[in-house]
Design a protein around this motif. Structure first.
Motif, PDB file in Angstrom:
ATOM      1  N   HIS B 676      -8.427 -14.609  24.815  1.00 36.65           N
ATOM      2  CA  HIS B 676      -9.245 -15.708  24.302  1.00 36.65           C
ATOM      3  C   HIS B 676     -10.737 -15.420  24.461  1.00 36.65           C
ATOM      4  CE1 HIS B 676      -5.801 -18.899  24.653  1.00 36.65           C
ATOM      5  NE2 HIS B 676      -5.387 -17.748  24.140  1.00 36.65           N
ATOM      6  N   GLU B 677     -11.106 -14.849  25.589  1.00 35.90           N
ATOM      7  CA  GLU B 677     -12.544 -14.656  25.827  1.00 35.90           C
ATOM      8  C   GLU B 677     -13.161 -13.636  24.868  1.00 35.90           C
ATOM      9  OE1 GLU B 677     -11.971 -12.453  29.963  1.00 35.90           O
ATOM     10  OE2 GLU B 677     -14.008 -12.185  29.229  1.00 35.90           O
ATOM     11  N   PHE B 678     -12.350 -12.792  24.275  1.00 35.87           N
ATOM     12  CA  PHE B 678     -12.876 -11.827  23.298  1.00 35.87           C
ATOM     13  C   PHE B 678     -12.556 -12.258  21.876  1.00 35.87           C
ATOM     14  CE2 PHE B 678     -11.554  -9.169  27.034  1.00 35.87           C
ATOM     15  CZ  PHE B 678     -12.834  -8.970  27.533  1.00 35.87           C
ATOM     16  N   ASN B 679     -12.046 -13.485  21.717  1.00 40.36           N
ATOM     17  CA  ASN B 679     -11.465 -13.860  20.426  1.00 40.36           C
ATOM     18  C   ASN B 679     -11.798 -15.313  20.069  1.00 40.36           C
ATOM     19  OD1 ASN B 679      -9.786 -12.714  18.332  1.00 40.36           O
ATOM     20  ND2 ASN B 679      -8.165 -14.144  18.928  1.00 40.36           N
ATOM     21  N   HIS B 680     -13.040 -15.676  20.270  1.00 44.38           N
ATOM     22  CA  HIS B 680     -13.513 -17.024  19.915  1.00 44.38           C
ATOM     23  C   HIS B 680     -12.749 -18.118  20.658  1.00 44.38           C
ATOM     24  CE1 HIS B 680     -15.618 -14.927  16.688  1.00 44.38           C
ATOM     25  NE2 HIS B 680     -14.467 -14.372  16.380  1.00 44.38           N
ATOM     26  N   GLY B 681     -12.273 -17.802  21.855  1.00 44.76           N
ATOM     27  CA  GLY B 681     -11.711 -18.854  22.716  1.00 44.76           C
ATOM     28  C   GLY B 681     -10.263 -19.223  22.479  1.00 44.76           C
ATOM     29  N   SER B 682      -9.570 -18.473  21.632  1.00 44.95           N
ATOM     30  CA  SER B 682      -8.176 -18.822  21.390  1.00 44.95           C
ATOM     31  C   SER B 682      -7.435 -17.608  20.838  1.00 44.95           C
ATOM     32  CB  SER B 682      -8.098 -19.992  20.410  1.00 44.95           C
ATOM     33  OG  SER B 682      -6.762 -20.442  20.278  1.00 44.95           O
ATOM     34  N   ALA B 683      -6.138 -17.769  20.635  1.00 42.91           N
ATOM     35  CA  ALA B 683      -5.338 -16.716  20.008  1.00 42.91           C
ATOM     36  C   ALA B 683      -4.108 -17.352  19.387  1.00 42.91           C
ATOM     37  CB  ALA B 683      -4.971 -15.632  21.017  1.00 42.91           C
ATOM     38  N   VAL B 684      -3.249 -16.511  18.855  1.00 43.49           N
ATOM     39  CA  VAL B 684      -2.241 -17.002  17.907  1.00 43.49           C
ATOM     40  C   VAL B 684      -1.247 -18.010  18.490  1.00 43.49           C
ATOM     41  CG1 VAL B 684      -0.708 -15.014  18.221  1.00 43.49           C
ATOM     42  CG2 VAL B 684      -0.657 -16.279  16.081  1.00 43.49           C
ATOM     43  N   ASN B 685      -0.914 -17.900  19.781  1.00 41.82           N
ATOM     44  CA  ASN B 685       0.080 -18.848  20.294  1.00 41.82           C
ATOM     45  C   ASN B 685      -0.461 -20.270  20.481  1.00 41.82           C
ATOM     46  OD1 ASN B 685       2.524 -17.515  20.188  1.00 41.82           O
ATOM     47  ND2 ASN B 685       2.090 -16.361  22.052  1.00 41.82           N
ATOM     48  N   ALA B 686      -1.729 -20.472  20.176  1.00 44.20           N
ATOM     49  CA  ALA B 686      -2.252 -21.849  20.153  1.00 44.20           C
ATOM     50  C   ALA B 686      -1.530 -22.680  19.089  1.00 44.20           C
ATOM     51  CB  ALA B 686      -3.755 -21.840  19.882  1.00 44.20           C
ATOM     52  N   ILE B 687      -1.051 -22.012  18.033  1.00 42.62           N
ATOM     53  CA  ILE B 687      -0.391 -22.766  16.953  1.00 42.62           C
ATOM     54  C   ILE B 687       1.131 -22.767  17.094  1.00 42.62           C
ATOM     55  CG2 ILE B 687      -2.303 -22.389  15.330  1.00 42.62           C
ATOM     56  CD1 ILE B 687       0.995 -20.471  15.018  1.00 42.62           C
ATOM     57  N   SER B 688       1.675 -21.996  18.050  1.00 41.11           N
ATOM     58  CA  SER B 688       3.135 -21.851  18.160  1.00 41.11           C
ATOM     59  C   SER B 688       3.765 -23.070  18.801  1.00 41.11           C
ATOM     60  CB  SER B 688       3.488 -20.626  19.008  1.00 41.11           C
ATOM     61  OG  SER B 688       3.041 -19.455  18.370  1.00 41.11           O
ATOM     62  N   SER B 689       4.958 -23.395  18.345  1.00 42.87           N
ATOM     63  CA  SER B 689       5.659 -24.555  18.883  1.00 42.87           C
ATOM     64  C   SER B 689       6.433 -24.164  20.138  1.00 42.87           C
ATOM     65  CB  SER B 689       6.620 -25.130  17.844  1.00 42.87           C
ATOM     66  OG  SER B 689       7.825 -24.391  17.842  1.00 42.87           O
ATOM     67  N   SER B 690       7.050 -25.154  20.749  1.00 46.26           N
ATOM     68  CA  SER B 690       7.890 -24.922  21.929  1.00 46.26           C
ATOM     69  C   SER B 690       9.369 -24.927  21.574  1.00 46.26           C
ATOM     70  CB  SER B 690       7.625 -26.010  22.985  1.00 46.26           C
ATOM     71  OG  SER B 690       6.345 -25.854  23.545  1.00 46.26           O
ATOM     72  N   GLU B 691       9.678 -24.863  20.302  1.00 46.34           N
ATOM     73  CA  GLU B 691      11.083 -24.893  19.894  1.00 46.34           C
ATOM     74  C   GLU B 691      11.785 -23.574  20.242  1.00 46.34           C
ATOM     75  OE1 GLU B 691      13.024 -27.210  18.720  1.00 46.34           O
ATOM     76  OE2 GLU B 691      11.436 -28.718  18.676  1.00 46.34           O
ATOM     77  N   HIS B 692      13.107 -23.667  20.323  1.00 48.31           N
ATOM     78  CA  HIS B 692      13.912 -22.468  20.577  1.00 48.31           C
ATOM     79  C   HIS B 692      14.784 -22.151  19.374  1.00 48.31           C
ATOM     80  CE1 HIS B 692      13.565 -23.298  25.139  1.00 48.31           C
ATOM     81  NE2 HIS B 692      12.709 -22.369  24.780  1.00 48.31           N
ATOM     82  N   SER B 693      15.149 -20.904  19.254  1.00 47.07           N
ATOM     83  CA  SER B 693      16.098 -20.518  18.216  1.00 47.07           C
ATOM     84  C   SER B 693      17.492 -21.037  18.604  1.00 47.07           C
ATOM     85  CB  SER B 693      16.112 -18.999  18.037  1.00 47.07           C
ATOM     86  OG  SER B 693      16.959 -18.406  18.990  1.00 47.07           O
ATOM     87  N   ASN B 694      18.465 -20.820  17.743  1.00 46.40           N
ATOM     88  CA  ASN B 694      19.750 -21.491  17.956  1.00 46.40           C
ATOM     89  C   ASN B 694      20.620 -20.914  19.069  1.00 46.40           C
ATOM     90  OD1 ASN B 694      20.452 -19.217  16.526  1.00 46.40           O
ATOM     91  ND2 ASN B 694      21.146 -20.305  14.705  1.00 46.40           N
ATOM     92  N   LEU B 695      20.268 -19.777  19.612  1.00 46.22           N
ATOM     93  CA  LEU B 695      21.020 -19.256  20.762  1.00 46.22           C
ATOM     94  C   LEU B 695      20.055 -18.673  21.801  1.00 46.22           C
ATOM     95  CD1 LEU B 695      23.986 -17.253  19.119  1.00 46.22           C
ATOM     96  CD2 LEU B 695      24.130 -19.496  20.220  1.00 46.22           C
ATOM     97  N   GLY B 696      20.377 -18.857  23.075  1.00 42.53           N
ATOM     98  CA  GLY B 696      19.695 -18.129  24.146  1.00 42.53           C
ATOM     99  C   GLY B 696      18.247 -18.486  24.383  1.00 42.53           C
ATOM    100  N   HIS B 697      17.804 -19.606  23.805  1.00 43.94           N
ATOM    101  CA  HIS B 697      16.450 -20.107  24.052  1.00 43.94           C
ATOM    102  C   HIS B 697      15.341 -19.113  23.721  1.00 43.94           C
ATOM    103  CE1 HIS B 697      17.931 -23.529  26.918  1.00 43.94           C
ATOM    104  NE2 HIS B 697      18.373 -23.643  25.691  1.00 43.94           N
ATOM    105  N   ALA B 698      15.553 -18.318  22.685  1.00 42.36           N
ATOM    106  CA  ALA B 698      14.464 -17.466  22.201  1.00 42.36           C
ATOM    107  C   ALA B 698      13.373 -18.358  21.620  1.00 42.36           C
ATOM    108  CB  ALA B 698      14.973 -16.520  21.117  1.00 42.36           C
ATOM    109  N   PRO B 699      12.121 -17.995  21.838  1.00 36.78           N
ATOM    110  CA  PRO B 699      11.033 -18.786  21.259  1.00 36.78           C
ATOM    111  C   PRO B 699      11.012 -18.637  19.740  1.00 36.78           C
ATOM    112  CG  PRO B 699      10.183 -16.761  22.221  1.00 36.78           C
ATOM    113  CD  PRO B 699      11.637 -16.820  22.574  1.00 36.78           C
ATOM    114  N   SER B 700      10.582 -19.684  19.057  1.00 33.47           N
ATOM    115  CA  SER B 700      10.575 -19.639  17.587  1.00 33.47           C
ATOM    116  C   SER B 700       9.180 -19.284  17.076  1.00 33.47           C
ATOM    117  CB  SER B 700      11.030 -20.986  17.027  1.00 33.47           C
ATOM    118  OG  SER B 700      10.140 -22.009  17.440  1.00 33.47           O
TER     119      SER B 700
END
Lengths: 101, 712
Positions: B676-700
């Motif tokens: 974040h400190e080299f990237n205007h204070g944020s990065a891509v997972n700022a937009i990522s949800s907390s949902e899981h895929s349908n097996l094994g709690h993989a992040p979506s």
């Protein structure tokens, strides 16, 4: 980014670099080797493999060496890629000695 | 032991610590106590003398002036980066005092460990803190950042088999690289593919984006994001309707074929699958026909497959394909996911699940911010972070950062550098880098167990995780024998030397040689499932899984070997596809506001967020890019090179627009890992949800809608 083969390779063509390259980005003519900048993935495995220090990462090039970027890119289009090491040129030992390696 | 010649630099055997399938054997050269170079081991069959762009300056990385060298205490506001040096003793006393106070007030489950694979060692890696936090009675952490969804889906289908030895791929004649950018994240497998290609193999890449690897393939198949399960089911339809299946193999070595066949014929016609995937009917047919006829055919599955709603069932569907065409009959035919399953490690001895008190709850780390948000009885009052950087790697990172700023959340971070997570720490602890510690490296992309010799003394007061937890155990008054062992003794007892895979091997021999292959049978003869022998309950490849009854689960290795409190959502025993969580079909209101899907592939020159603080790596990687398809860029008036803002209701980040048909219409691509400190204070997972895929709690992480706008 890419890596380039500079002047040192000419008349040596040891091609130890070729054996170390995971993506087969080296091309050769009768005198020397070149790196295809479209294929090179910047791993740098070739740098220590070269006995005459002929391979340089793009941003380590001096101003006088920067023309090698175009030379490598153009030659890579013209000459065939190789996957294995070739015998060094007959002139290699003398060239290497002249370079002080 | 080091090879020495009088006056020469010392040479030590190393093993790459990173979370990468390649786990290179390395050579450390040490001159006068200083690490002067780190190179790939020339004789190692996978490493072959070269490392990668990420590890190129690994020796210098040890001497980065920003290393955390001493324990420190926060003296400014949270996140201000203002610290003062304290002693280890004071750090341990402070932590123990706070934790005892939290335990007295809220109970031990108010404490949570966030650890992942910042180091992939047997001693200092994924499980390094498990025994300690289990003993403490902390909330058990579910570490499902990567490959957990794959693990559940894979184990439900073929069981814990290592699959095809990556070195056997030279014999393959048809190689499908599915959801994996080999040239950036599995580089040392590529020369093996090139050798196969020289012997006549065709290399097919399946990936929505035109990655480096896709550009180098013989054929690039580009399904829409999140449709891999549908593509695999469509391929099955072609195999079945055109009589291309190996019926004898199916009859003998698979379970549930008739039910699978019924579903495939009923729901996944090639026409429907073409519509779902956006692929031409002819391409789906060709892919299936070639895969069936060009034996040995093999699939290398990437982790990208799991990162959307369909994740686990995508893994299942793809994992079935080799059995349907009898590919397992051949050397170099079948499937490769993770050889890790065959590593003879004694996880129960490493993690000590027997310490866990019955009924202990579980927190999923990919949704860490969400867990801290919602856990109330007790609330999370202290977080201990090691081997991980959740602000960079977990979903909803803005929400997580909000919690990390809270004065009442006691945060301890053991780190190499002050990362986006570490900057919020109340106590910072200094961790060793790989050349400074003894370790044995497991691998998930090949079959070698690799020894890493300590080559140099740690700088300052840095300690390995093993020593960190010994000190914490002492501070907490734990008198167990677990923490009274040396690193050598722990390694000795964590590895199952009685396993037939290690016949003739001892710790000393491993140390002398550097690495050992655990693949049984030779590279040129190995056919692990030519006659079935799948390590599943039926002994067969389970097209209809017999493990659906217990519901959804996370494989215990990802949760401190704890197998209680599994979420147990209902599981369909047959594979299926459904529209992603975040798309117009499922959520038209959301898609109207945020019409673009996004994927965040691994960066080429960083390892997740590691090395992204090195100026030279930033140069090699280049700035954060956001690749838009030309029609999406045009629609928004965005030109190449302009700064754009990517946003949704969860957060935003910025990047430089790349306008290219390297991505598909409706899909943007923004690599992960920027600090974040080299990237205007944020990065891509700022937009990522907390949902899981349908097996094994993989992040979506590949199942998120965003909008992109040009910066004013």
């Amino acid at each position: 980014m890419t890596h380039v083969v500079i002047e040192n390779c000419r008349d040596c063509r040891f091609t130890d670099c070729v054996a170390s390259c995971p993506v087969s980005c080296f091309h050769v003519d009768e005198l020397r080797a070149y790196i295809d900048p479209q294929t090179c993935i910047d791993c740098g495995a070739c740098i220590p493999a070269c006995p005459v220090h002929a391979i340089v990462e793009e941003f380590d090039l001096s101003d006088e060496q920067r023309h090698w970027l175009d030379v490598n890119a153009e030659a890579a289009r013209r000459y065939p890629a190789i996957r294995g090491k070739l015998p060094a040129l007959p002139t290699a030992a003398a060239k290497r000695a002249s370079l002080g390696y | 032991m080091p090879t020495t010649h009088a006056g020469d630099p010392l040479v030590f055997k190393g093993g790459c610590p990173q979370d990468c399938p390649d786990t290179c054997a390395m050579v450390y050269t040490v001159d006068n106590g200083k690490l002067v170079s780190v190179r790939g081991a020339p004789e190692h069959p996978i490493t072959r003398g070269g490392l990668c762009v990420k590890l190129k300056d690994f020796a210098q990385h040890h001497y980065n002036p920003d290393r955390i060298l001493y324990p420190q205490r926060r003296v400014g506001p949270k996140g201000s980066g203002q610290y003062e040096r304290i002693s280890w003793e004071e750090a341990m006393t402070t932590i123990a005092t706070r934790w005892k106070d939290i335990i007295a007030t809220h109970g031990s489950q108010a404490i949570l460990n966030c650890c992942y694979l910042g180091n992939q060692g047997v001693l200092n890696g994924l499980t390094s803190g498990d025994a300690f936090f289990n003993r403490l009675g902390a909330t058990v952490s579910e570490k499902t950042f990567c490959a957990s969804g794959s693990s559940t889906g894979y184990l439900m289908t073929v069981g814990p088999t290592g699959g095809v030895d990556p070195e056997s791929f030279v014999h393959s004649r048809y190689i499908i690289i599915w959801g994996l950018n080999t040239l950036s994240t599995n580089l040392h497998q590529w020369p093996i593919y090139l050798e196969a290609k020289a012997r006549g193999a065709k290399i097919v890449v399946i990936d929505p984006q035109r990655s480096r690897t896709a550009k180098a393939a013989d054929w690039h198949v580009r399904p829409k994001v999140g449709t891999d399960a549908a593509l695999a089911l469509g391929m099955m339809n072609v195999l079945i309707t055109e009589g291309l299946v190996d019926q004898d193999y199916i009859d003998r070595y698979t379970h549930g074929y008739d039910e699978l066949k019924e579903r495939v014929l009923r729901d996944y016609s090639v026409g429907r699958v073409a519509e779902i995937t956006g692929l031409p009917v002819a391409d789906i047919q060709t892919l299936a026909r070639e895969f069936a006829s060009a034996q040995p055919a093999v699939i290398r599955m990437g982790v990208a497959l799991e990162r959307n709603r369909n994740g686990g069932q995508s893994i299942r569907a793809v994992a079935m394909l080799p059995a349907l065409v009898g590919a397992w009959r051949h050397v170099g035919g079948g499937l490769l996911e993770m050889p890790l399953w065959e590593f003879p490690l004694k996880y129960d001895d490493m993690c000590r699940p027997d310490f866990i008190r019955p009924g202990t709850r579980v927190a999923n780390l990919t949704r860490l911010g969400h867990c801290i948000d919602t856990f109330v009885d007790p609330p999370i009052k202290s977080l201990f972070v090691n081997n991980s950087n959740p602000v960079s790697q977990a979903g909803e990172s803005s929400k997580l950062e909000g919690h990390l700023r809270r004065e009442d959340l006691f945060l301890v971070v053991s780190e190499l550098f002050v990362t986006d997570t570490a900057k919020y720490a109340d106590i910072l602890l200094p961790a060793t880098m790989q050349a400074e510690q003894m370790e044995v490296m497991l691998a998930w992309g090949h079959y070698y167990l690799t020894f890493n010799e300590k080559a140099i003394e740690p700088p300052g007061e840095c300690v390995p995780n093993s020593e960190l937890f010994r000190r914490l155990a002492r501070a907490m008054g734990f008198d167990d024998d677990y923490w009274k062992r040396t690193d050598e003794e722990m390694l000795e007892s964590f590895i199952d030397w009685t396993s037939p895979k290690l016949a003739g091997w001892s710790m000393q021999r491993l140390r002398d040689v550097g690495y050992v292959s655990l693949a049984e049978g030779g590279t040129d003869t190995r056919k692990p499932h030519a006659e079935g022998n799948f390590p599943t309950p039926t002994g067969k490849c389970e097209l209809r899984t017999t493990q659906a009854d217990k519901g959804n689960f996370v494989v215990p290795v990802w949760r401190s070997m704890y197998n209680e409190m599994q979420s147990a959502e209902p599981v369909d025993p047959l594979p299926y596809w459904q529209p992603m969580y975040e798309c117009a079909e499922t959520n038209p209101a959301l898609a109207a506001r945020f019409p673009l899907n996004i994927i965040s592939p691994k960066p080429h020159a960083f390892l997740n967020s590691q090395y992204a603080n090195e100026t030279i790596q930033q140069q090699r990687q280049g700035p954060q890019t956001v690749t838009l398809h030309p029609q999406d860029a045009k629609h928004r008036g965005i030109e190449a090179g302009e700064m754009v803002r990517v946003f949704n209701d969860r957060g935003s980040f910025r990047g430089s627009a790349v306008v290219s048909d390297d991505t598909l219409p409706g899909l943007i691509v923004a690599p992960l890992g920027y600090w974040h400190e080299f990237n205007h204070g944020s990065a891509v997972n700022a937009i990522s949800s907390s949902e899981h895929s349908n097996l094994g709690h993989a992040p979506s992480f590949s199942d998120n809608l965003v909008e992109v706008e040009r910066m004013a």
